[in-house]
Write an enzyme that holds these catalytic residues in place. Structure first.
Site, PDB file in Angstrom:
ATOM      1  N   SER A  46      -1.326  32.388  16.833  1.00 19.53           N
ATOM      2  CA  SER A  46      -0.099  31.609  17.039  1.00 19.53           C
ATOM      3  C   SER A  46      -0.219  30.229  16.390  1.00 19.53           C
ATOM      4  CB  SER A  46       0.167  31.441  18.536  1.00 19.53           C
ATOM      5  OG  SER A  46       0.349  32.701  19.145  1.00 19.53           O
TER       6      SER A  46
HETATM    7  N1  SAH Z   1      -3.322  34.334  21.617  1.00 20.11           N
HETATM    8  C1  SAH Z   1      -3.532  34.868  20.287  1.00 20.11           C
HETATM    9  C2  SAH Z   1      -2.269  35.346  19.611  1.00 20.11           C
HETATM   10  C3  SAH Z   1      -2.134  36.763  19.880  1.00 20.11           C
HETATM   11  S1  SAH Z   1      -0.910  37.681  19.015  1.00 20.11           S
HETATM   12  C4  SAH Z   1      -4.279  33.885  19.426  1.00 20.11           C
HETATM   13  O1  SAH Z   1      -4.498  32.756  19.854  1.00 20.11           O
HETATM   14  O2  SAH Z   1      -4.697  34.280  18.335  1.00 20.11           O
HETATM   15  C5  SAH Z   1      -0.576  38.891  20.274  1.00 20.11           C
HETATM   16  C6  SAH Z   1      -1.718  39.818  20.601  1.00 20.11           C
HETATM   17  O3  SAH Z   1      -1.280  40.642  21.668  1.00 20.11           O
HETATM   18  C7  SAH Z   1      -2.118  40.763  19.471  1.00 20.11           C
HETATM   19  O4  SAH Z   1      -3.478  40.602  19.234  1.00 20.11           O
HETATM   20  C8  SAH Z   1      -1.825  42.153  20.033  1.00 20.11           C
HETATM   21  O5  SAH Z   1      -2.772  43.128  19.631  1.00 20.11           O
HETATM   22  C9  SAH Z   1      -1.892  41.909  21.519  1.00 20.11           C
HETATM   23  N2  SAH Z   1      -1.167  42.857  22.361  1.00 20.11           N
HETATM   24  C10 SAH Z   1       0.036  43.450  22.135  1.00 20.11           C
HETATM   25  N3  SAH Z   1       0.351  44.256  23.167  1.00 20.11           N
HETATM   26  C11 SAH Z   1      -0.670  44.175  24.070  1.00 20.11           C
HETATM   27  C12 SAH Z   1      -0.919  44.772  25.334  1.00 20.11           C
HETATM   28  N4  SAH Z   1      -0.063  45.616  25.896  1.00 20.11           N
HETATM   29  N5  SAH Z   1      -2.065  44.449  25.954  1.00 20.11           N
HETATM   30  C13 SAH Z   1      -2.963  43.577  25.418  1.00 20.11           C
HETATM   31  N6  SAH Z   1      -2.775  42.980  24.230  1.00 20.11           N
HETATM   32  C14 SAH Z   1      -1.640  43.273  23.555  1.00 20.11           C
END
Ligand code: SAH
Length: 208
Positions: A64
Site C-alpha cells: 500500500s
Molecule cells: N498490508 C500490505 C498490503 C497488502 S495487499 C502491505 O503492507 O504490503 C492485500 C493482501 O491481502 C494481498 O497480499 C492479498 O494476497 C491478501 N489477501 C486477499 N484476500 C485475503 C484473505 N481472504 N485472507 C488473507 N489475505 C488476503
C-alpha cells in the site's frame, strides 16, 4: 551518495510528506521514519519505495502507499499496548509499522509465497516479533483473539467480515476498506458503529 544515505533521505522526505498531508499520530510517524520500507519490495523497486505510490509485490498484490499505511495505522489510535490483528500481510510493511505502535501483531496472508516473503522482510527489517500466519484472514485468528485492533488491508465487498467483529474486545476498533472493483471506502468500526474515513482503492479480499 550511498544507497543507505539515499534511502534514509527518501524516508525523511516520505515522513515530511505524510505530515504535510495531515498525518499527526506521533507513533505512526516515528515508526515510518524508522522502518526500512525498501526492504519490503523487490530490489529493482527499492529506489521507488519511498515514493507516494503503491508498488507491485507479486501475486497481483501491492504494498500500500505510505499514505494509506499511515491513515490506517492512525485510524486505530494505538498507544503501544494493544494486541493487533492485520488481514492481508502482503509485503509485511504495514505489519512492521503496526508492530512499532502496539504490543503484539499477528498478520494473516492468503498467499503462501507472500507470507514467506513477509516473514523474511520482517526479520531483515528488525521486526522479528510479528507473527505471520498463512490462511483466510476473513476468519481472523480465533486462537489469538481477542484483539484490541484489527486492520484489514484488502477490500471486503459489502461489510466487515463478521468473524473479525467477533474477535475484537468490547472497546476494540476495526479498520477495513469496503466496496467493489477497487473502489471503496475505508470504514472504522467501534462500539457497533461504523464511520467512513476516506475513499480508497484496494485489492479484493478473496475467498480462500
Ligand atoms: N498490508 C500490505 C498490503 C497488502 S495487499 C502491505 O503492507 O504490503 C492485500 C493482501 O491481502 C494481498 O497480499 C492479498 O494476497 C491478501 N489477501 C486477499 N484476500 C485475503 C484473505 N481472504 N485472507 C488473507 N489475505 C488476503
Amino acid at each position: 551518495m550511498s544507497d543507505e544515505r539515499r534511502r534514509a533521505d527518501g524516508r525523511r522526505a516520505m515522513v515530511a510528506r505524510l505530515e504535510a498531508e495531515g498525518i499527526v499520530d506521533a507513533l505512526v510517524l516515528r515508526a515510518m521514519a524508522e522502518i526500512p520500507r525498501h526492504r519490503f519490495v523487490a530490489p529493482e523497486l527499492a529506489d521507488e519505495a519511498y515514493g507516494p505510490r503503491p508498488l507491485p509485490i507479486g501475486a497481483g498484490a501491492t504494498i500500500s502507499s505510505p499514505w494509506i499505511v499511515a491513515v490506517m495505522a492512525a485510524a486505530l489510535r494505538l498507544t503501544g499496548e494493544e494486541r493487533v490483528l492485520e488481514v492481508g500481510a502482503g509485503s509485511g510493511y504495514a505489519a512492521a509499522v503496526l508492530s512499532r505502535c502496539a504490543r503484539t501483531v499477528v498478520t494473516v496472508e492468503a498467499e503462501p509465497d507472500l507470507a514467506d516473503g513477509a516473514r523474511r522482510a520482517l526479520a531483515a527489517a528488525g521486526c522479528p516479533d510479528v507473527a505471520v500466519r498463512c490462511g483466510d484472514g476473513a476468519l481472523g485468528d480465533p486462537g489469538g483473539a481477542p484483539f484490541d485492533a484489527v486492520s484489514v488491508a484488502a477490500m471486503a465487498p459489502r461489510r466487515i467480515p463478521p468473524a473479525l467483529l467477533e474477535q475484537v474486545t468490547p472497546s476494540g476498533t476495526v479498520v477495513c476498506p469496503v466496496g467493489r472493483r477497487r473502489r471503496g471506502h475505508l470504514v472504522r468500526w467501534q462500539h457497533g458503529r461504523t464511520e467512513s474515513l476516506a475513499p480508497v482503492s484496494f485489492v479484493p479480499l478473496r475467498p480462500v
